[in-house]
Design an enzyme around this catalytic site. Structure first.
Site, PDB file in Angstrom:
ATOM      1  N   LYS A 296      30.048  80.361  -8.704  1.00 22.22           N
ATOM      2  CA  LYS A 296      30.777  78.999  -8.199  1.00 22.22           C
ATOM      3  C   LYS A 296      31.554  78.593  -9.128  1.00 22.22           C
ATOM      4  O   LYS A 296      31.278  78.551 -10.218  1.00 22.22           O
ATOM      5  CB  LYS A 296      29.624  78.012  -7.690  1.00 22.22           C
ATOM      6  CG  LYS A 296      29.941  77.156  -7.020  1.00 22.22           C
ATOM      7  CD  LYS A 296      28.594  76.297  -6.534  1.00 22.22           C
ATOM      8  CE  LYS A 296      29.173  75.218  -5.589  1.00 22.22           C
ATOM      9  NZ  LYS A 296      27.818  74.440  -4.914  1.00 22.22           N
ATOM     10  N   GLU A 382      15.081  70.111   5.357  1.00 20.83           N
ATOM     11  CA  GLU A 382      14.823  68.605   5.892  1.00 20.83           C
ATOM     12  C   GLU A 382      13.458  68.623   6.609  1.00 20.83           C
ATOM     13  O   GLU A 382      12.826  67.549   6.403  1.00 20.83           O
ATOM     14  CB  GLU A 382      15.885  68.004   6.405  1.00 20.83           C
ATOM     15  CG  GLU A 382      17.113  67.656   5.666  1.00 20.83           C
ATOM     16  CD  GLU A 382      18.208  68.788   5.271  1.00 20.83           C
ATOM     17  OE1 GLU A 382      17.975  69.926   5.857  1.00 20.83           O
ATOM     18  OE2 GLU A 382      19.085  68.652   4.483  1.00 20.83           O
ATOM     19  N   ARG A 410      18.345  66.566  11.168  1.00 23.68           N
ATOM     20  CA  ARG A 410      17.822  67.953  11.286  1.00 23.68           C
ATOM     21  C   ARG A 410      16.252  67.717  11.376  1.00 23.68           C
ATOM     22  O   ARG A 410      15.706  68.807  11.880  1.00 23.68           O
ATOM     23  CB  ARG A 410      18.347  68.280   9.950  1.00 23.68           C
ATOM     24  CG  ARG A 410      17.749  69.991   9.823  1.00 23.68           C
ATOM     25  CD  ARG A 410      18.668  70.963  10.579  1.00 23.68           C
ATOM     26  NE  ARG A 410      19.769  70.974  10.625  1.00 23.68           N
ATOM     27  CZ  ARG A 410      20.614  71.941   9.854  1.00 23.68           C
ATOM     28  NH1 ARG A 410      20.149  72.766   8.709  1.00 23.68           N
ATOM     29  NH2 ARG A 410      22.024  72.210  10.179  1.00 23.68           N
TER      30      ARG A 410
HETATM   31  C1  LIG Z   1      21.477  70.400   6.519  1.00 25.88           C
HETATM   32  C2  LIG Z   1      22.222  70.097   5.187  1.00 25.88           C
HETATM   33  N1  LIG Z   1      21.484  69.508   4.371  1.00 25.88           N
HETATM   34  C3  LIG Z   1      22.212  69.172   2.969  1.00 25.88           C
HETATM   35  C4  LIG Z   1      23.433  69.483   2.863  1.00 25.88           C
HETATM   36  C5  LIG Z   1      24.218  68.929   1.638  1.00 25.88           C
HETATM   37  N2  LIG Z   1      24.823  70.306   1.110  1.00 25.88           N
HETATM   38  C6  LIG Z   1      26.178  70.653   1.344  1.00 25.88           C
HETATM   39  S1  LIG Z   1      26.592  72.242   0.401  1.00 25.88           S
HETATM   40  C7  LIG Z   1      24.926  72.170   0.069  1.00 25.88           C
HETATM   41  C8  LIG Z   1      24.505  73.326  -1.154  1.00 25.88           C
HETATM   42  C9  LIG Z   1      24.958  74.570  -0.297  1.00 25.88           C
HETATM   43  O1  LIG Z   1      24.735  75.726  -1.115  1.00 25.88           O
HETATM   44  P1  LIG Z   1      25.330  77.120  -0.876  1.00 25.88           P
HETATM   45  O2  LIG Z   1      24.834  77.350   0.676  1.00 25.88           O
HETATM   46  O3  LIG Z   1      24.640  78.074  -1.740  1.00 25.88           O
HETATM   47  O4  LIG Z   1      26.765  76.812  -0.948  1.00 25.88           O
HETATM   48  P2  LIG Z   1      27.636  77.036  -2.187  1.00 25.88           P
HETATM   49  O5  LIG Z   1      28.019  75.397  -2.532  1.00 25.88           O
HETATM   50  O6  LIG Z   1      26.718  77.463  -3.160  1.00 25.88           O
HETATM   51  O7  LIG Z   1      28.864  77.833  -2.060  1.00 25.88           O
HETATM   52  C10 LIG Z   1      24.226  71.223   0.311  1.00 25.88           C
HETATM   53  C11 LIG Z   1      22.641  71.132   0.092  1.00 25.88           C
HETATM   54  C12 LIG Z   1      24.205  70.152   4.171  1.00 25.88           C
HETATM   55  N3  LIG Z   1      25.535  70.301   4.078  1.00 25.88           N
HETATM   56  N4  LIG Z   1      23.520  70.219   5.138  1.00 25.88           N
END
Ligand SMILES: Cc1ncc(C[n+]2csc(CCOP(=O)(O)OP(=O)(O)O)c2C)c(N)n1
Ligand SMILES: CC(=O)[C@@H](O)[C@H](O)COP(=O)(O)O
Ligand SMILES: [Mg+2]
Length: 656
Positions: A296, A382, A410
């Site tokens: 990342k 969630e 959710r």
């Molecule tokens: C249901 C939900 N909960 C929380 C979020 C907030 N959120 C956005 S990106 C993220 C992290 C995602 O991690 P990953 O899938 O590993 O993607 P990366 O950012 O590492 O590319 C979160 C928790 C969301 N978008 N959707």
């Protein structure tokens, strides 16, 4: 740092042109896309780290797959800026997340290359599986009609390791494994969520099954390991021990779920990615999970060095990476919440805090520093977070679930079935309530008033400013007789003095902020619209219309005494809230109809809410103005509701 030359991107408006390039040119394309993205986000702000981590993967995907006929479904979609640059939106990439500009996530209405809208995580496998089954059904129909088979099409879901911690991803894989549909899932493992990932196993080693050759796990790990950067090699080697135990036990978790598991592959090495993706594309196996290891923030030193890998950034200086942090003129609501909860826990060991992978965004990171043993980050889960809190409550703990309003959606059945129905004292702290601005419709905290106020046993509060928030945290702490929710917006407060200590409010009691003699109009506000209501009242006073203003504080239970009194003693009652139809205003109307206040036809009631549509991203104040929830909108509603005067055009009062 000097950004790479982007000239090669000219003429690559669509992936068709990209697919004509020799593979030897693709790293140049990736370097150019990375440079373009860094430059663009430096002026727009937005999500940076995630997109930087998938630049090579994005180039490889659009080179190997025949998009848009082959579908690529990005999970969350915050990493889609490279995808947008390569799919005809480079010319608009500097409008990202601005009013009238590109969405910060994938969006069907924006491009044929965005087959599914996203922003809430962990939906991509379900959506892509749906598309794969639709394809299979179409193909079967074609065959049944004796027609020549259609062009072979591929469905690809790209999901991050963080998003893989949500139950929905497993529901989808469980179904995919049973259907054996030709589906490709790419696990983009950068060992990061927004914060470092929690709970899930973060290291896998897979059997390399791409291309039909199978090497021993140890050889594959060693061979792949040497091709990976040192840090990744150590992880791969460490994971080898773990995976071997699984292999001995019958294969990786994904294979147990019916997936052919391939990887890990270095997601920044096109020489690795391209042949593996081609093999996976041409395989008739289904479903396949390709485990890609990325970094990342890759390729931009300030992002790579940052703890959050520049997950979300405001405008920044490209050379130094220094962000132009908006000057905080008041403590942000999130920080006030975090600090208030720390104080509650200082005095009460039963207070525990729960976040679903959003410690920084909810202020639970602050709480975690003060009370690490009472802090739980359950990952992007969630549903689990809510029921987990219910379990804690049954044992006498006081769980505070800190969660964005939009993400609580959710876990709605968990709120209803596991908490409200059992009347468990779970505290829901809903940050980002109301409109959030640049994240747009997918993140609007628009619906929690409607979906919580209809639940028996539920208490719902909304803070009008940051001082009120301090008192509402204390109120929630003291409220042990059932579930309670408090909501507050994204961003800075209004700069009011913070109380040293929060004092619990009387449940279901609002407050009159002003009530001039002979007031004809009453504005009943819920939440931070209070400041706009006061501005509107000032304007009405200046026009000779005395106006009362009250802060309801509670959407449930309502302060029936206050509201009935306002309705009976004013010609016009206007409610205003940062929520959708079906929320606070509906509750007030329901009360007034129940009490027969409307029967006499004396008072004219107007309920101002967000519009019954999904508002596109823009600055929050602009969106509220569009919704008629600013002072001007309140004024307009009052003027239209005041009784007509002789000579006035219907419905309008000529004031002064
Ligand atoms: C249901 C939900 N909960 C929380 C979020 C907030 N959120 C956005 S990106 C993220 C992290 C995602 O991690 P990953 O899938 O590993 O993607 P990366 O950012 O590492 O590319 C979160 C928790 C969301 N978008 N959707
Ligand atoms: C993509 C995602 O869901 C989160 O990164 C979200 O955009 C964070 O929102 P805030 O910026 O309001 O914390
Ligand atoms: Mg990740």
């Amino acid at each position: 740092m000097a950004l790479a030359d982007t000239t090669i991107l000219e003429g690559l408006e669509t992936p068709d042109r990209l697919r004509l390039l020799p593979e030897s040119e693709l790293q140049k394309v990736a370097d150019a896309v990375r440079a373009e993205m860094i430059d663009a986000v430096s002026v727009t702000g937005g999500h940076l780290g995630s997109g930087l981590g998938v630049v090579e993967l994005t180039v490889a995907l659009h080179h190997v797959f025949d998009t848009p006929d082959d579908r690529i479904v990005w999970d969350v979609g915050h990493q889609c800026y490279p995808h947008k640059i390569l799919t005809g939106r480079r010319d608009r990439i500097r409008t990202l997340r601005q009013g009238g500009g590109l969405s910060g996530f994938t969006k069907r209405s924006e491009s044929a290359y965005d087959p599914f809208g996203a922003a809430h995580s962990s939906t991509s496998i379900s959506a892509a599986l749906g598309m794969a089954v639709a394809r299979d059904l179409d193909d079967a129909e074609t065959k049944a009609r004796g027609e020549a088979p259609k062009k072979r099409r591929n469905m690809v879901a790209v999901i991050g390791d963080g998003s893989m911690s949500a139950g929905m991803a497993y529901e989808a894989m469980n179904n995919a494994g049973a259907l054996h549909s030709r589906l490709i899932v790419i696990l983009n493992d950068n060992d990061m969520s927004i914060a470092p990932p929690v709970g899930a196993m973060s290291a896998y080693l897979a059997r390399l099954a791409s291309g039909g050759t199978y090497r021993s796990l140890r050889e594959t790990a060693k061979q792949l390991g040497k091709l990976l950067p040192k840090a990744l090699y150590q992880r791969a080697a460490a994971a080898e021990e773990y995976a071997r135990s699984l292999i001995v036990g019958g294969g990786t978790m994904f294979e147990e779920m019916g997936f052919h598991y391939v990887g890990p592959v270095d997601g920044h090495n096109l020489d690795h990615l391209l042949p593996v993706l081609k093999n996976v594309r041409d395989s008739d196996q289904g479903p396949i999970l390709l485990h890609v290891v990325t970094q990342k923030g890759k390729g931009y030193a300030p992002a790579e060095a940052s703890a959050d890998r520049y997950h979300g950034v405001v405008k920044f200086d490209v050379v130094s990476g220094i962000q132009a942090k908006a000057k905080a003129n008041a403590p942000a609501y999130t920080r006030v919440f975090g600090e208030s909860l720390i104080k509650a826990a200082d005095a009460d060991p039963k207070v525990v805090a729960i976040t679903a992978a959003m410690p920084g965004g909810t202020g639970i990171d602050l709480f975690g520093k003060a009370h690490p043993d009472k802090t739980f980050d359950v990952g992007i889960a969630e549903q689990h977070a809510v029921t987990f809190a219910g379990g804690l409550a049954t044992e006498g703990y006081k769980p505070f679930v800190a969660i964005y309003s939009t993400f609580l959606q959710r876990a709605y059945d968990q709120v209803v079935h596991d908490v409200a129905l059992q009347n468990l004292p779970v505290r829901f702290c809903l940050d980002r309530a109301g409109l959030v601005g640049a994240d747009g419709a997918t993140h609007a905290g628009a619906f929690d008033l409607a979906y919580l106020c209809c639940l028996p046993n539920m208490t719902v509060m909304a803070a009008a400013d940051e001082a009120e928030l301090v008192h509402m945290v204390a109120t929630a702490h003291a409220h042990d007789s059932g579930p309670i929710a408090l909501r507050y917006p994204r961003g800075e407060g209004v700069g009011v003095e913070l109380p040293e200590k929060g004092e619990p409010l009387a449940i279901g009691r609002g407050r009159v902020v002003r009530r001039p003699e002979g007031a004809r109009v009453a504005l009943l506000s819920l939440g931070t619209r209070l400041s706009e209501a006061l501005k509107a009242a000032d304007a009405l006073e200046a026009e000779g219309v005395a106006t009362s203003v009250a802060d309801a504080r509670f959407a449930k239970p309502l302060d029936a005494e206050l509201i009935v009194d306002l309705a009976m003693s004013h010609e016009v009652l206007v409610t205003v809230e940062e929520g959708s139809v079906g929320g606070f205003g509906a509750m007030v109307l329901h009360l007034l109809s129940e009490r027969g206040v409307l029967d006499a036809g004396r008072v004219r009631v107007r309920t101002l809410t967000l519009p019954d549509l999904y508002q596109d991203h823009d600055k929050p104040e602009k969106m509220y103005a569009e919704a008629g929830l600013d002072a001007e909108g309140i004024l307009k509603a009052v003027r239209a509701a005041l009784p007509e005067k002789k000579g006035n055009r219907a419905g309008r009062l000529r004031l002064a």
